[in-house]
Write an enzyme that holds these catalytic residues in place. Structure first.
Site, PDB file in Angstrom:
ATOM      1  N   TYR A 300      40.633  21.793  48.809  1.00 12.66           N
ATOM      2  CA  TYR A 300      41.899  21.948  48.082  1.00 12.66           C
ATOM      3  C   TYR A 300      42.679  23.114  48.681  1.00 12.66           C
ATOM      4  O   TYR A 300      42.154  24.215  48.819  1.00 12.66           O
ATOM      5  CB  TYR A 300      41.593  22.179  46.605  1.00 12.66           C
ATOM      6  CG  TYR A 300      42.785  22.336  45.682  1.00 12.66           C
ATOM      7  CD1 TYR A 300      44.060  21.915  46.043  1.00 12.66           C
ATOM      8  CD2 TYR A 300      42.636  22.889  44.414  1.00 12.66           C
ATOM      9  CE1 TYR A 300      45.139  22.061  45.183  1.00 12.66           C
ATOM     10  CE2 TYR A 300      43.703  23.025  43.545  1.00 12.66           C
ATOM     11  CZ  TYR A 300      44.954  22.613  43.934  1.00 12.66           C
ATOM     12  OH  TYR A 300      46.016  22.753  43.078  1.00 12.66           O
ATOM     13  N   CYS A 301      43.948  22.869  49.048  1.00 11.43           N
ATOM     14  CA  CYS A 301      44.842  23.904  49.553  1.00 11.43           C
ATOM     15  C   CYS A 301      44.235  24.565  50.788  1.00 11.43           C
ATOM     16  O   CYS A 301      43.876  23.889  51.743  1.00 11.43           O
ATOM     17  CB  CYS A 301      45.155  24.903  48.437  1.00 11.43           C
ATOM     18  SG  CYS A 301      46.379  26.161  48.857  1.00 11.43           S
ATOM     19  N   LEU A 302      44.085  25.873  50.784  1.00  8.92           N
ATOM     20  CA  LEU A 302      43.494  26.575  51.919  1.00  8.92           C
ATOM     21  C   LEU A 302      42.063  26.122  52.164  1.00  8.92           C
ATOM     22  O   LEU A 302      41.594  26.097  53.308  1.00  8.92           O
ATOM     23  CB  LEU A 302      43.551  28.087  51.670  1.00  8.92           C
ATOM     24  CG  LEU A 302      43.043  29.012  52.769  1.00  8.92           C
ATOM     25  CD1 LEU A 302      43.701  28.697  54.100  1.00  8.92           C
ATOM     26  CD2 LEU A 302      43.289  30.467  52.377  1.00  8.92           C
TER      27      LEU A 302
END
Length: 566
Positions: A300-302
């Site tokens: 998720y995300c980074l």
């Protein structure tokens, strides 16, 4: 060292923005505008026309045929003037005057030949932030909603507003103090409550294994790699919106990484340490608990960016442990990463490095402030009007409490992240090194499920979409309603969600994002069941749940673990 100390001191006054980077952008714009007489004339003419129209509307403000928003209408996403009170004179004229000024400044700062696109974007964005502070909705005397509330309550709203302001000031000056609203959401008691156990711990992570909630499970476990910008439990909030609970109820064995919140002693933790001590260490422990099983990995995300790096390195080295890869609002190409990149240049990165160098990490307030600026109308000024002028508070929510539970970022890791990924775009262009050798996303052949969100200001969906021409794999791309967080945390029981989804085979021709929007079928509801069905189709038959942990896991705490409290 003296230069770095001076920059760190200066950063406290500028909010972490490099004056040099900002000045260069304005000089580029001002110089090119100064040498463009025709463009200057166009801007002046537009100002005169706008002033004339506004004056005419002002003279007719009480005329019975004068309709509201006759000069300019707010954009659909602009909620500042959405209430019917803003349609009454003179407030409607004030709002239109502001919107005309806002549009004029936008046109004045864009469209000048010769200005570098990056500098033009910086000037437009920074002036927009200044204008947002001057909106009539931000002042009691020019906000009809506030005046009406004051008349109805006898001015009591201002008393409550001062109390809200003082409570926020106390919390700002006492970072460890939780508000009354936040106290409703306690990690391990009311949020992050899915039953599990920490089965592995090193300096950087705790690996949580969640207990099964079904008699039989899919043989392939799911590893969730969250971002370390915020606490991991965004995907395990309350029972009604916990992705972890949803997965276990669907018959999956779930593991989650909980990142340690760094301190000044962790200043030299590298970006690659998150891969080695995070993903690699987690995979090794999962292999001990469920030997011989391939793994569905989600980032998720980074955390998704890191997972794509790990996946490419594993594929290069012939490591086939990943059965599938899921990326949620995660970028692998940073050339069009939205407004977050406006101030990412050599000058700004150097300034940030010097600011972090003094303490060894990036403060929680710096990251939170950057995200708030991207949506200042929604996250800053609307709250100012509601909390301090109207004297109201938004109903507390688990997502808001999680958002306030910020983390720090180590000096070295954040510097490498900004330089290698944002500045140089090494990952997308095949220059990123793992163990001294380049990796390429095209080495990834495991099927991928990639999620973008329509209103994402952190990872714009068209940037996320670029994964289509970077990997040599089947890619199922799903675009869901909502933003970076609310679009991902979209449980099936929650109304109002929609999504589009379509699969591109590894050998299929590329379809651009605008064409994809026209072709991809639209569905009502949460995207979670779509992903669960996708995972199930790539999983084996049901079997007995594995044991929780191994012998070395003895003595480690139950979920949510210890690192989440640091």
């Amino acid at each position: 060292m003296a230069d770095r100390a001076f920059h760190a001191m200066l950063a406290r006054l500028t909010g972490g923005i490099s004056p040099a980077a900002l000045s260069l952008a304005y000089m580029d714009w001002a110089w090119n505008l100064a040498t463009a007489p025709q463009r200057q004339m166009e801007i002046v003419q537009e100002a005169v026309r706008g002033a004339g129209r506004l004056l005419g509307a002002g003279l007719r403000v009480t005329a019975p045929d004068q309709a509201p928003w006759s000069l300019i209408k707010p954009q659909p996403q602009d909620r500042r003037f959405a209430q019917p009170e803003w349609e009454n004179p003179p407030f409607n004229l004030l709002a239109q005057a502001f919107l005309l000024s806002e549009r004029w400044w936008h046109n004045a700062t864009t469209g000048t030949r010769g200005v570098a696109p990056a500098n033009e974007a910086v000037v437009e964005f920074s002036l927009r932030q200044i204008l947002d502070t001057l909106a009539p909705s931000n002042f009691a005397a020019t906000n009809p909603e506030v005046l009406q509330k004051a008349f109805q309550s006898g001015g009591e709203n201002f008393v409550f507003g001062v109390q809200n302001w003082y409570a926020d000031l106390v919390r700002l000056l006492s970072p460890g103090k939780r508000s009354t609203e936040d106290q409703q959401f306690v990690v391990g008691k009311t949020v992050a409550t899915a039953r599990g156990k920490v089965v592995f711990r090193n300096h950087l992570i705790e690996l949580i294994q969640y207990y099964p909630t079904t008699e039989q499970v899919r043989p392939e476990p799911v590893l969730i790699v969250p971002a370390w910008i915020m606490k991991y439990y965004i995907l395990n909030l309350s029972p009604h919106n916990s992705l972890v609970k949803y997965l276990t109820d669907e018959g999956f064995t779930v593991f989650m990484i909980s990142w340690r919140n760094p301190t000044e002693k962790d200043r030299d933790i590298a970006f690659d340490d998150y891969r080695v001590l995070g993903i690699e260490a987690a995979l090794a422990m999962i292999n001990l608990i469920v030997p011989g099983r391939r793994i569905h990995a989600l980032g998720y995300c980074l955390g998704g960016t890191l997972l794509s790096i790990a996946g490419a390195a594993m594929a290069r080295d012939g490591d086939t442990r990943l059965k599938s890869i899921t990326l949620l609002a995660a970028q692998t190409d940073f050339t069009e990463a939205g407004e977050l990149t406006l101030f990412i240049n050599e000058s700004q990165v150097t300034f940030l490095e010097d600011m972090m160098w003094q303490r060894g990490f990036l403060e929680t307030t710096q990251m939170a402030g950057a995200f708030q600026l991207l949506r200042s109308n929604d996250l800053i000024w609307s709250r100012v009007a509601r909390d301090y002028l109207m004297g109201e508070r938004a109903p507390p929510s688990d997502l808001m409490a999680w958002n306030a539970d910020a983390t720090r970022l180590p000096y070295r890791m954040h510097s490498e992240y900004l330089r290698k990924l944002f500045l140089r775009n090494d990952l997308a262009e095949g220059r990123y090194l793992v163990n001294g050798k380049s990796i390429a996303l095209s080495d990834i052949h495991a099927p991928m499920f990639v999620v973008g969100t329509v209103r994402d200001h952190v990872a714009p969906w068209k940037s996320v979409y670029k994964i289509h021409y970077q990997v040599d794999a089947d890619v199922t791309f799903l675009l869901t309603s909502g933003g970076h967080n609310a679009g991902i945390v979209a449980p099936p029981a929650e109304p109002g969600h929609t999504y589009q989804v379509m699969t591109k085979g590894a050998d299929a021709p590329y379809v651009g994002p605008d064409e994809w929007l026209k072709l991809a079928p639209r569905h009502e509801g949460s995207w979670w069941p779509e992903w669960s069905a996708w995972l199930s189709a790539r999983s084996g038959g049901l079997c007995e749940p594995p044991h929780v942990g191994v012998a070395s896991s003895q003595g480690l705490p139950d979920a949510p673990g210890d690192y989440v409290h640091l």
